[in-house]
Motif scaffolding. Structure first.
Motif, short mmCIF file in Angstrom:
data_model
loop_
_atom_site.label_atom_id
_atom_site.label_comp_id
_atom_site.label_asym_id
_atom_site.label_seq_id
_atom_site.Cartn_x
_atom_site.Cartn_y
_atom_site.Cartn_z
N PRO A 7 0.82 -1.21 0.00
CA PRO A 7 0.00 0.00 0.00
C PRO A 7 0.85 1.27 0.00
O PRO A 7 2.03 1.25 0.37
N THR A 8 0.24 2.36 -0.40
CA THR A 8 0.83 3.68 -0.29
C THR A 8 0.28 4.31 0.98
O THR A 8 -0.92 4.23 1.24
N ARG A 9 1.15 4.92 1.77
CA ARG A 9 0.74 5.48 3.06
C ARG A 9 0.57 6.99 2.92
O ARG A 9 1.47 7.69 2.47
N PHE A 10 -0.61 7.48 3.32
CA PHE A 10 -0.90 8.91 3.36
C PHE A 10 -1.11 9.30 4.81
O PHE A 10 -1.44 8.45 5.64
N GLN A 11 -0.95 10.57 5.12
CA GLN A 11 -1.05 11.03 6.51
C GLN A 11 -2.02 12.19 6.59
O GLN A 11 -1.94 13.13 5.80
N ARG A 12 -2.95 12.13 7.56
CA ARG A 12 -3.87 13.24 7.83
C ARG A 12 -4.01 13.36 9.33
O ARG A 12 -4.45 12.43 9.99
N PHE A 13 -3.63 14.51 9.85
CA PHE A 13 -3.70 14.76 11.30
C PHE A 13 -3.00 13.65 12.10
O PHE A 13 -3.54 13.11 13.04
N ARG A 14 -1.81 13.28 11.67
CA ARG A 14 -0.97 12.27 12.31
C ARG A 14 -1.56 10.85 12.24
O ARG A 14 -1.04 9.94 12.88
N LEU A 20 -4.44 1.53 -1.91
CA LEU A 20 -3.87 0.81 -3.04
C LEU A 20 -4.68 1.09 -4.28
O LEU A 20 -5.86 1.42 -4.20
N LEU A 21 -4.05 0.94 -5.42
CA LEU A 21 -4.75 1.01 -6.69
C LEU A 21 -4.75 -0.39 -7.27
O LEU A 21 -3.70 -0.93 -7.60
N ILE A 22 -5.92 -1.02 -7.34
CA ILE A 22 -6.06 -2.37 -7.84
C ILE A 22 -7.00 -2.33 -9.04
O ILE A 22 -8.15 -1.91 -8.92
N ASP A 23 -6.51 -2.74 -10.19
CA ASP A 23 -7.28 -2.70 -11.44
C ASP A 23 -7.89 -1.32 -11.68
O ASP A 23 -9.07 -1.18 -11.98
N ASP A 24 -7.07 -0.30 -11.53
CA ASP A 24 -7.46 1.10 -11.75
C ASP A 24 -8.53 1.60 -10.79
O ASP A 24 -9.21 2.58 -11.08
N ARG A 25 -8.71 0.95 -9.66
CA ARG A 25 -9.67 1.40 -8.65
C ARG A 25 -8.96 1.61 -7.34
O ARG A 25 -8.11 0.83 -6.95
N ALA A 26 -9.34 2.69 -6.65
CA ALA A 26 -8.74 3.00 -5.36
C ALA A 26 -9.39 2.15 -4.28
O ALA A 26 -10.62 2.01 -4.22
N TRP A 27 -8.56 1.56 -3.41
CA TRP A 27 -9.00 0.75 -2.27
C TRP A 27 -8.30 1.26 -1.03
O TRP A 27 -7.12 1.63 -1.09
N LEU A 33 -9.32 3.88 7.75
CA LEU A 33 -10.45 4.74 7.44
C LEU A 33 -11.32 4.96 8.68
O LEU A 33 -11.75 6.07 8.97
N ALA A 34 -11.55 3.89 9.45
CA ALA A 34 -12.36 4.00 10.66
C ALA A 34 -11.71 4.94 11.67
O ALA A 34 -12.40 5.77 12.29
N LYS A 35 -10.41 4.86 11.83
CA LYS A 35 -9.72 5.75 12.78
C LYS A 35 -9.81 7.20 12.33
O LYS A 35 -10.05 8.10 13.14
N LEU A 36 -9.64 7.45 11.04
CA LEU A 36 -9.74 8.81 10.52
C LEU A 36 -11.14 9.39 10.69
O LEU A 36 -11.31 10.58 10.91
N ALA A 37 -12.16 8.54 10.58
CA ALA A 37 -13.55 8.99 10.66
C ALA A 37 -14.13 8.85 12.06
O ALA A 37 -15.32 9.09 12.27
N SER A 38 -13.30 8.44 13.02
CA SER A 38 -13.75 8.23 14.42
C SER A 38 -14.90 7.24 14.50
O SER A 38 -15.86 7.44 15.24
N GLU A 100 -6.52 14.53 -2.95
CA GLU A 100 -5.10 14.26 -2.74
C GLU A 100 -4.74 12.78 -2.79
O GLU A 100 -3.76 12.41 -3.44
N VAL A 101 -5.51 11.95 -2.12
CA VAL A 101 -5.14 10.53 -2.01
C VAL A 101 -5.30 9.81 -3.35
O VAL A 101 -4.36 9.19 -3.84
N VAL A 102 -6.48 9.90 -3.95
CA VAL A 102 -6.72 9.17 -5.21
C VAL A 102 -5.80 9.66 -6.32
O VAL A 102 -5.17 8.84 -7.00
N PRO A 103 -5.64 10.97 -6.53
CA PRO A 103 -4.66 11.40 -7.55
C PRO A 103 -3.23 10.96 -7.21
O PRO A 103 -2.45 10.65 -8.11
N GLY A 104 -2.89 10.91 -5.93
CA GLY A 104 -1.58 10.44 -5.53
C GLY A 104 -1.37 8.98 -5.88
O GLY A 104 -0.27 8.57 -6.27
N LEU A 105 -2.41 8.18 -5.75
CA LEU A 105 -2.32 6.77 -6.15
C LEU A 105 -2.12 6.65 -7.65
O LEU A 105 -1.33 5.83 -8.11
#
Length: 157
Positions: A7-14, A20-27, A33-38, A100-105
């Motif tokens: 995977p590619t690691r992105f950072q938001r608020f620590r 990952l990009l699998i078959d041209d789709r972001a996963w 995701l749960a931690k970021l969304a509380s 940011e995340v999807v274009p970065g992938l």
């Protein structure tokens, strides 16, 4: 062990978000995701998603180990953040992921050498191809149709 994904690691608020990009789709790794969304991670918060929005993959960890992780695709991410676990602050998270995340992938994947599936229209018919190292590849079984030699179909008795 060769059947894993990195995977590619992105950072938001620590907090990390591995994607990952699998078959041209972001996963996205659902626990991140749960931690970021509380969202509480002690329950299966992904149970509300359709099965095409989820997949389990073995991913490479930063310490060199491996972990089987539940992944959520972009459609599932939007459904979780904006429908099932709606909170006004999730709009900012969604924007960050979309802007940011999807274009970065996409940028990282373009630099890699992994094969990608392509769908092409040939004489009005869909044709599945694989793009790898700058070359398009076709399955051997599809060659007769590609060359216009359609095998005769025998009627069933």
């Amino acid at each position: 062990m060769t059947d894993y994904r990195t995977p590619t690691r992105f950072q938001r608020f620590r907090l990390p978000l591995r994607a990952l990009l699998i078959d041209d789709r972001a996963w996205f790794v659902s626990r991140d995701l749960a931690k970021l969304a509380s969202i509480r991670t002690d329950t299966d918060f992904t149970r509300k998603l359709d099965e095409d929005q989820l997949r389990d993959e073995l991913i490479l960890l930063e310490d060199g180990g491996f972990s089987l992780e539940r992944l959520v695709n972009e459609s599932g991410l939007h459904q979780l953040l904006l429908v099932h676990y709606y909170h006004p602050e999730h709009r900012g998270l969604r924007r960050w992921i979309t802007d940011e995340v999807v274009p970065g992938l996409d940028r990282e994947h373009a630099q890699g050498q992994q094969p990608r599936r392509r769908l092409m229209s040939w004489q009005g018919q869909p044709l599945n191809l694989m793009e790898w190292q700058g070359t398009l590849w076709i399955r051997y079984e599809d060659m007769p149709r590609f060359q216009g030699q359609v095998p005769e179909r025998k009627a069933l008795l």
